[in-house]
Design a protein around this motif. Structure first.
Motif, PDB file in Angstrom:
ATOM      1  N   LYS A  17      68.041  76.230  12.754  1.00 38.55           N
ATOM      2  CA  LYS A  17      68.822  76.143  11.584  1.00 38.55           C
ATOM      3  C   LYS A  17      70.212  75.604  12.168  1.00 38.55           C
ATOM      4  N   GLU A  62      74.880  68.222   4.903  1.00 39.19           N
ATOM      5  CA  GLU A  62      74.445  69.369   4.999  1.00 39.19           C
ATOM      6  C   GLU A  62      73.404  69.899   3.922  1.00 39.19           C
ATOM      7  N   ASP A  63      73.349  69.351   2.907  1.00 41.99           N
ATOM      8  CA  ASP A  63      72.053  69.495   1.718  1.00 41.99           C
ATOM      9  C   ASP A  63      70.877  68.981   2.211  1.00 41.99           C
ATOM     10  N   SER A 114      68.481  70.233   7.646  1.00 48.01           N
ATOM     11  CA  SER A 114      68.619  71.834   7.647  1.00 48.01           C
ATOM     12  C   SER A 114      68.384  72.413   9.060  1.00 48.01           C
ATOM     13  N   HIS A 115      68.003  71.414  10.220  1.00 43.66           N
ATOM     14  CA  HIS A 115      67.752  71.921  11.332  1.00 43.66           C
ATOM     15  C   HIS A 115      68.299  71.029  12.433  1.00 43.66           C
ATOM     16  N   GLN A 150      65.922  66.703   8.513  1.00 48.66           N
ATOM     17  CA  GLN A 150      65.625  66.832   7.117  1.00 48.66           C
ATOM     18  C   GLN A 150      64.859  67.907   6.966  1.00 48.66           C
ATOM     19  N   LYS A 151      65.135  68.612   5.938  1.00 38.93           N
ATOM     20  CA  LYS A 151      64.345  69.853   5.467  1.00 38.93           C
ATOM     21  C   LYS A 151      62.993  69.324   5.406  1.00 38.93           C
ATOM     22  N   SER A 152      62.586  68.142   4.611  1.00 40.15           N
ATOM     23  CA  SER A 152      61.237  67.823   4.415  1.00 40.15           C
ATOM     24  C   SER A 152      60.540  67.581   5.456  1.00 40.15           C
ATOM     25  N   ILE A 156      60.754  69.081   8.748  1.00 41.93           N
ATOM     26  CA  ILE A 156      60.760  70.319   9.691  1.00 41.93           C
ATOM     27  C   ILE A 156      59.407  70.972   9.985  1.00 41.93           C
ATOM     28  N   ASP A 157      58.742  71.430   8.853  1.00 44.16           N
ATOM     29  CA  ASP A 157      57.374  71.661   9.030  1.00 44.16           C
ATOM     30  C   ASP A 157      56.461  70.979   9.872  1.00 44.16           C
TER      31      ASP A 157
END
Length: 176
Positions: A80, A103-104, A107-108, A124-126, A128-129
């Motif tokens: 994070k 920052e929004d 995420s990592h 990006q958050k999208s 990370i998985d």
């Protein structure tokens, strides 16, 4: 009479539907412009930052003005975003005058030491998985924005797409 008409209509509909040639729907082209990204390796990015540091002597932030496709095996997993990462992303939000806070979106981060430089990759958050699921192999990182901060000798990379080897090969076929 009614049964005969219904049967006749059913036969006409089935005949009409089965006689038309079925056409394969063309695969849509990717909306992300993968071709705009220039292949570069990790050492080259560090070399560009070193060159900026030595030639410009700029005491501030310099833009590495290229979209970069970087093939790299992560030495560890992204974590994070920490306080330093928030500060970097916040400064880039102001510097780039974006309508959305970075920052929004990111995420990592992953901090990678490289000699006297520190490379910070922000994800990006999208993404990370997918990144975590494929982190054991070399990945292709599409970096939308890169900067060099002369104050702390850091290179900041904003990653906005990730592919593994198989997906990258499939993508390259589609782009030809």
């Amino acid at each position: 009479m009614k049964k005969i008409l219904v049967s006749l209509m059913l036969i006409l509909v089935l005949t009409n539907c089965s006689s038309k040639e079925i056409q394969e729907v063309p695969k849509p082209k990717p909306s992300f412009n993968f071709a705009a990204y220039q292949p570069m390796n990790f050492d080259s990015i560090v070399k560009v930052a070193k060159n900026i540091n030595e030639t410009e002597g700029d005491l501030g932030i310099s833009i590495i003005n290229e979209r970069v496709k970087l093939k790299y095996k992560l030495p560890k997993l992204p974590t994070k975003v920490d306080k330093y990462g928030d500060m970097v992303l916040g400064a880039n939000t102001i510097y780039l005058q974006t309508s959305v806070k970075l920052e929004d979106i990111f995420s990592h981060q992953l901090n990678i030491p490289s000699g006297k430089f520190k490379v910070n990759m922000f994800f990006q958050k999208s993404l990370i998985d997918y990144t975590l699921a494929n982190a054991r192999s070399e990945l292709y990182f599409y970096v939308l924005f890169a900067s060099y901060n002369n104050f702390d000798k850091s290179i900041n990379l904003l990653v906005n797409a990730v592919n593994n080897e198989a997906h990258e090969a499939e993508l390259q076929k589609e782009l030809q």
